[in-house]
Write an enzyme that holds these catalytic residues in place. Structure first.
Site, PDB file in Angstrom:
ATOM      1  N   LYS A 154       0.663  -1.225  -0.141  1.00  0.00           N
ATOM      2  CA  LYS A 154       0.020   0.026  -0.032  1.00  0.00           C
ATOM      3  C   LYS A 154       0.854   1.292   0.234  1.00  0.00           C
ATOM      4  O   LYS A 154       0.557   2.419  -0.840  1.00  0.00           O
ATOM      5  CB  LYS A 154      -1.021  -0.038   1.181  1.00  0.00           C
ATOM      6  CG  LYS A 154      -1.923  -0.996   1.226  1.00  0.00           C
ATOM      7  CD  LYS A 154      -2.733  -1.293   2.608  1.00  0.00           C
ATOM      8  CE  LYS A 154      -1.875  -1.980   3.471  1.00  0.00           C
ATOM      9  NZ  LYS A 154      -1.530  -3.366   3.334  1.00  0.00           N
ATOM     10  N   ILE A 155       1.825   1.094   0.874  1.00  0.00           N
ATOM     11  CA  ILE A 155       2.856   2.703   1.069  1.00  0.00           C
ATOM     12  C   ILE A 155       3.509   2.694  -0.472  1.00  0.00           C
ATOM     13  O   ILE A 155       3.577   3.651  -0.874  1.00  0.00           O
ATOM     14  CB  ILE A 155       3.471   2.481   2.256  1.00  0.00           C
ATOM     15  CG1 ILE A 155       2.567   2.478   3.623  1.00  0.00           C
ATOM     16  CG2 ILE A 155       4.530   3.860   2.272  1.00  0.00           C
ATOM     17  CD1 ILE A 155       3.216   2.434   4.961  1.00  0.00           C
ATOM     18  N   ASP A 174       9.859  -6.771  -5.164  1.00  0.00           N
ATOM     19  CA  ASP A 174       8.951  -7.240  -4.264  1.00  0.00           C
ATOM     20  C   ASP A 174       8.655  -8.858  -4.362  1.00  0.00           C
ATOM     21  O   ASP A 174       8.901  -9.342  -5.482  1.00  0.00           O
ATOM     22  CB  ASP A 174       7.390  -6.773  -4.407  1.00  0.00           C
ATOM     23  CG  ASP A 174       6.549  -6.735  -3.133  1.00  0.00           C
ATOM     24  OD1 ASP A 174       6.523  -8.044  -2.625  1.00  0.00           O
ATOM     25  OD2 ASP A 174       5.950  -5.576  -2.606  1.00  0.00           O
ATOM     26  N   PRO A 206       7.979  -4.870   4.794  1.00  0.00           N
ATOM     27  CA  PRO A 206       8.146  -5.048   6.428  1.00  0.00           C
ATOM     28  C   PRO A 206       9.348  -5.556   7.031  1.00  0.00           C
ATOM     29  O   PRO A 206      10.128  -5.907   6.354  1.00  0.00           O
ATOM     30  CB  PRO A 206       6.932  -6.268   6.542  1.00  0.00           C
ATOM     31  CG  PRO A 206       6.852  -6.763   5.204  1.00  0.00           C
ATOM     32  CD  PRO A 206       7.152  -5.786   4.127  1.00  0.00           C
ATOM     33  N   SER A 233      10.353   2.728   6.934  1.00  0.00           N
ATOM     34  CA  SER A 233       9.665   1.493   7.018  1.00  0.00           C
ATOM     35  C   SER A 233       9.833   0.841   8.497  1.00  0.00           C
ATOM     36  O   SER A 233       9.029   0.816   9.450  1.00  0.00           O
ATOM     37  CB  SER A 233      10.119   0.485   6.172  1.00  0.00           C
ATOM     38  OG  SER A 233       8.940  -0.389   5.783  1.00  0.00           O
ATOM     39  N   ARG A 234      10.895   0.146   8.830  1.00  0.00           N
ATOM     40  CA  ARG A 234      11.458  -0.314  10.082  1.00  0.00           C
ATOM     41  C   ARG A 234      12.984  -0.103  10.058  1.00  0.00           C
ATOM     42  O   ARG A 234      13.693  -0.425   8.939  1.00  0.00           O
ATOM     43  CB  ARG A 234      11.014  -1.386  10.507  1.00  0.00           C
ATOM     44  CG  ARG A 234       9.784  -2.027  10.757  1.00  0.00           C
ATOM     45  CD  ARG A 234       9.278  -1.218  11.944  1.00  0.00           C
ATOM     46  NE  ARG A 234       7.925  -1.354  12.262  1.00  0.00           N
ATOM     47  CZ  ARG A 234       6.740  -0.791  12.156  1.00  0.00           C
ATOM     48  NH1 ARG A 234       7.216   0.561  11.504  1.00  0.00           N
ATOM     49  NH2 ARG A 234       5.659  -0.855  12.455  1.00  0.00           N
ATOM     50  N   ASP A 258      13.212   7.963   9.017  1.00  0.00           N
ATOM     51  CA  ASP A 258      12.179   7.979  10.010  1.00  0.00           C
ATOM     52  C   ASP A 258      12.248   6.747  10.860  1.00  0.00           C
ATOM     53  O   ASP A 258      11.472   6.952  11.951  1.00  0.00           O
ATOM     54  CB  ASP A 258      10.995   8.010   9.156  1.00  0.00           C
ATOM     55  CG  ASP A 258       9.748   8.446  10.025  1.00  0.00           C
ATOM     56  OD1 ASP A 258       9.813   9.483  10.753  1.00  0.00           O
ATOM     57  OD2 ASP A 258       8.756   7.734  10.248  1.00  0.00           O
ATOM     58  N   GLU A 263      15.714   2.709  17.927  1.00  0.00           N
ATOM     59  CA  GLU A 263      14.813   3.672  18.132  1.00  0.00           C
ATOM     60  C   GLU A 263      13.977   3.566  19.523  1.00  0.00           C
ATOM     61  O   GLU A 263      13.402   4.653  20.026  1.00  0.00           O
ATOM     62  CB  GLU A 263      13.804   3.953  16.902  1.00  0.00           C
ATOM     63  CG  GLU A 263      12.892   3.180  16.840  1.00  0.00           C
ATOM     64  CD  GLU A 263      11.712   3.408  15.694  1.00  0.00           C
ATOM     65  OE1 GLU A 263      12.282   3.665  14.713  1.00  0.00           O
ATOM     66  OE2 GLU A 263      10.536   3.364  15.992  1.00  0.00           O
ATOM     67  N   HIS A 295      10.218   8.592  13.847  1.00  0.00           N
ATOM     68  CA  HIS A 295       8.976   7.661  13.463  1.00  0.00           C
ATOM     69  C   HIS A 295       7.687   8.737  13.525  1.00  0.00           C
ATOM     70  O   HIS A 295       6.773   8.242  14.113  1.00  0.00           O
ATOM     71  CB  HIS A 295       8.885   6.643  14.468  1.00  0.00           C
ATOM     72  CG  HIS A 295       8.351   5.469  13.928  1.00  0.00           C
ATOM     73  ND1 HIS A 295       8.826   4.349  14.158  1.00  0.00           N
ATOM     74  CD2 HIS A 295       7.156   5.207  13.141  1.00  0.00           C
ATOM     75  CE1 HIS A 295       7.958   3.277  13.642  1.00  0.00           C
ATOM     76  NE2 HIS A 295       6.957   3.796  12.946  1.00  0.00           N
TER      77      HIS A 295
HETATM   78  P1  NAI Z   1       1.884  -3.716   2.978  1.00  0.00           P
HETATM   79  O1  NAI Z   1       1.574  -5.099   3.737  1.00  0.00           O
HETATM   80  O2  NAI Z   1       0.836  -3.235   2.242  1.00  0.00           O
HETATM   81  O3  NAI Z   1       3.185  -3.859   1.883  1.00  0.00           O
HETATM   82  C1  NAI Z   1       4.304  -4.492   2.290  1.00  0.00           C
HETATM   83  C2  NAI Z   1       4.933  -4.883   0.864  1.00  0.00           C
HETATM   84  O4  NAI Z   1       6.230  -5.573   1.206  1.00  0.00           O
HETATM   85  C3  NAI Z   1       4.063  -6.055   0.300  1.00  0.00           C
HETATM   86  O5  NAI Z   1       4.018  -5.790  -1.118  1.00  0.00           O
HETATM   87  C4  NAI Z   1       5.117  -7.326   0.388  1.00  0.00           C
HETATM   88  O6  NAI Z   1       4.749  -8.238  -0.739  1.00  0.00           O
HETATM   89  C5  NAI Z   1       6.429  -7.045   0.508  1.00  0.00           C
HETATM   90  N1  NAI Z   1       7.343  -7.692   0.903  1.00  0.00           N
HETATM   91  C6  NAI Z   1       7.106  -8.677   1.824  1.00  0.00           C
HETATM   92  N2  NAI Z   1       8.255  -9.237   2.140  1.00  0.00           N
HETATM   93  C7  NAI Z   1       9.447  -8.810   1.076  1.00  0.00           C
HETATM   94  C8  NAI Z   1      10.549  -9.075   0.852  1.00  0.00           C
HETATM   95  N3  NAI Z   1      11.179 -10.077   1.653  1.00  0.00           N
HETATM   96  N4  NAI Z   1      11.131  -8.382  -0.147  1.00  0.00           N
HETATM   97  C9  NAI Z   1      10.471  -7.223  -0.700  1.00  0.00           C
HETATM   98  N5  NAI Z   1       9.259  -7.107  -0.406  1.00  0.00           N
HETATM   99  C10 NAI Z   1       8.649  -7.852   0.481  1.00  0.00           C
HETATM  100  O7  NAI Z   1       2.516  -2.799   4.038  1.00  0.00           O
HETATM  101  P2  NAI Z   1       2.437  -1.137   3.799  1.00  0.00           P
HETATM  102  O8  NAI Z   1       1.181  -0.633   4.604  1.00  0.00           O
HETATM  103  O9  NAI Z   1       2.871  -0.669   2.728  1.00  0.00           O
HETATM  104  O10 NAI Z   1       3.580  -1.041   5.010  1.00  0.00           O
HETATM  105  C11 NAI Z   1       4.991  -1.175   4.737  1.00  0.00           C
HETATM  106  C12 NAI Z   1       5.752  -0.994   5.959  1.00  0.00           C
HETATM  107  O11 NAI Z   1       5.873   0.127   6.379  1.00  0.00           O
HETATM  108  C13 NAI Z   1       5.039  -1.596   7.344  1.00  0.00           C
HETATM  109  O12 NAI Z   1       5.492  -3.004   7.437  1.00  0.00           O
HETATM  110  C14 NAI Z   1       5.648  -0.907   8.434  1.00  0.00           C
HETATM  111  O13 NAI Z   1       7.093  -1.573   8.724  1.00  0.00           O
HETATM  112  C15 NAI Z   1       6.038   0.489   7.934  1.00  0.00           C
HETATM  113  N6  NAI Z   1       5.195   1.546   8.388  1.00  0.00           N
HETATM  114  C16 NAI Z   1       5.947   2.613   8.800  1.00  0.00           C
HETATM  115  C17 NAI Z   1       5.262   3.791   9.232  1.00  0.00           C
HETATM  116  C18 NAI Z   1       5.986   5.069   9.878  1.00  0.00           C
HETATM  117  O14 NAI Z   1       5.182   5.867  10.412  1.00  0.00           O
HETATM  118  N7  NAI Z   1       7.172   5.258   9.616  1.00  0.00           N
HETATM  119  C19 NAI Z   1       3.722   3.822   9.272  1.00  0.00           C
HETATM  120  C20 NAI Z   1       3.172   2.582   8.731  1.00  0.00           C
HETATM  121  C21 NAI Z   1       3.979   1.574   8.187  1.00  0.00           C
END
Ligand code: NAI
Length: 329
Positions: A154-155, A174, A206, A233-234, A258, A263, A295
């Site tokens: 999504k992001i 991905d 993630p 991300s993390r 971020d 952290e 963050h």
């Molecule tokens: P999402 O689940 O929609 O997308 C994650 C994508 O990563 C998926 O397309 C998945 O197939 C892919 N993925 C999984 N394993 C992988 C790998 N080994 N290699 C490459 N791609 C891989 O998650 P979303 O909502 O896009 O969030 C992504 C990350 O952003 C979250 O896991 C979280 O850690 C981080 N995040 C950070 C925030 C912040 O405030 N800084 C807030 C919200 C999320």
């Protein structure tokens, strides 16, 4: 339903109180993070609500279970801080907020890119002090640059769409291709090729055992000289000591983060009057081409609305024994 809410700030309380009128749950708000030492605070509750840096490991879960906790409601998307096997063993359900505002995080990634590139943070201070020199403020056009995106959920998808608007070439890696992005000419390739070809690399996958330290000494060596790396991300996606080495030898031209590996002991709190003991963070802060935010990528009004209402709905589904559509298994 009694819920112990950990790692809360006044803004978390305000949002929960605002939306709780419809639900009437009983909240105990704690500023402290959940960990094995604080888990007993939830003794009178049925559920705990936690955030990104709470430590929900095996030890914590054993104490929660002993105290009758049946539900762990994450008010975030990532769940790398929860021992899911331990929760399952104790029959504690885990729910999260899978998507609240991908725009909030993707737009913050862009803010890091533009700030690092056009140095608006430095220009702001300079001009306020009557210094109108442009020395060392030169940036580069984003137009036609190659942006590598790791993780196109999504992001990542939202971020790709934003960068398309700047006329960038988008390449991605991905484990599963996103059809919406293929239709937008985002080119999927191997991780190695994305690392090699990107002018800017943005991490949106993630944190798990496959992605931990995905940016390390070897992967940095394979990148373009002067690459910009963005991580919203993390923290542990980047091996910090290797990034520091990459900055020192000028392989990394810009680093915008971020999130940070260590952290949990620093972020979200005011440490301005204490001695910060994290030498790695202090070394990062010493580079002129590193930008760190605490963050805050998620932190918009729209995201807080969504986080709160989805968390309350997750709890409601649990109370009413309905299907937990946001359960983490
Ligand atoms: P999402 O689940 O929609 O997308 C994650 C994508 O990563 C998926 O397309 C998945 O197939 C892919 N993925 C999984 N394993 C992988 C790998 N080994 N290699 C490459 N791609 C891989 O998650 P979303 O909502 O896009 O969030 C992504 C990350 O952003 C979250 O896991 C979280 O850690 C981080 N995040 C950070 C925030 C912040 O405030 N800084 C807030 C919200 C999320």
């Amino acid at each position: 339903m009694r819920i112990a809410v950990f790692s809360t700030k006044t803004y978390d309380q305000e949002y929960f109180e605002k939306y709780n009128k419809e639900y009437n749950y009983s909240f105990s708000f704690y500023e402290t993070a959940l960990n094995p030492n604080t888990a007993k605070l939830a003794a009178d509750c049925d559920a705990v609500c936690v955030f990104v840096n709470d430590i929900v490991d095996d030890n914590t879960i054993k104490i929660l279970s002993k105290n009758g906790i049946q539900l762990i409601a994450l008010r975030c998307a990532g769940y790398n801080n929860v021992d899911l096997d331990a929760a399952k063993k104790k029959n504690i359900k885990v729910v999260r907020v899978p998507a609240y505002s991908p725009e909030a995080v993707a737009e913050h990634a862009l803010a890091l890119i533009l700030t690092l590139n056009r140095k608006t943070h430095k220009a702001y201070n300079r001009v306020r002090e009557g210094n109108f020199s442009l020395k060392n403020l030169m940036g580069f056009n984003l137009n036609n640059k190659t942006i590598g995106v790791i993780g196109t959920g999504k992001i990542g998808e939202t971020f790709c769409k934003i960068m398309k608007g700047f006329g960038c070439k988008l390449i991605a890696y991905d484990i599963a291709e996103n059809e919406n992005l293929v239709a937008l000419d985002v080119e999927y390739m191997s991780l190695e090729k994305v690392l090699e070809q990107s002018d800017i690399l943005s991490l949106h996958c993630p944190l798990n055992k496959h992605t931990k330290h995905i940016v390390n000494k070897a992967s940095i060596a394979s990148m373009k000289d002067g690459v910009m790396i963005i991580n919203t991300s993390r923290g542990a996606l980047i091996k910090t000591e290797d990034a520091i080495e990459g900055l020192k030898n000028k392989k990394i031209g810009y680093l915008g983060i971020d999130v940070y590996e260590q952290e949990e002991n620093l972020f979200f709190e005011d440490h301005s009057e204490v001695i910060i003991e994290d030498d790695m963070l202090l070394r990062l802060l010493s580079f002129p081409n590193v930008l760190i935010t605490s963050h805050q990528a998620y932190f918009t009004k729209e995201a807080m609305d969504q986080i709160t209402t989805i968390t309350l709905e997750n709890i409601k589904s649990f109370v009413n024994k309905l299907e937990l559509k946001n359960e983490v298994i």
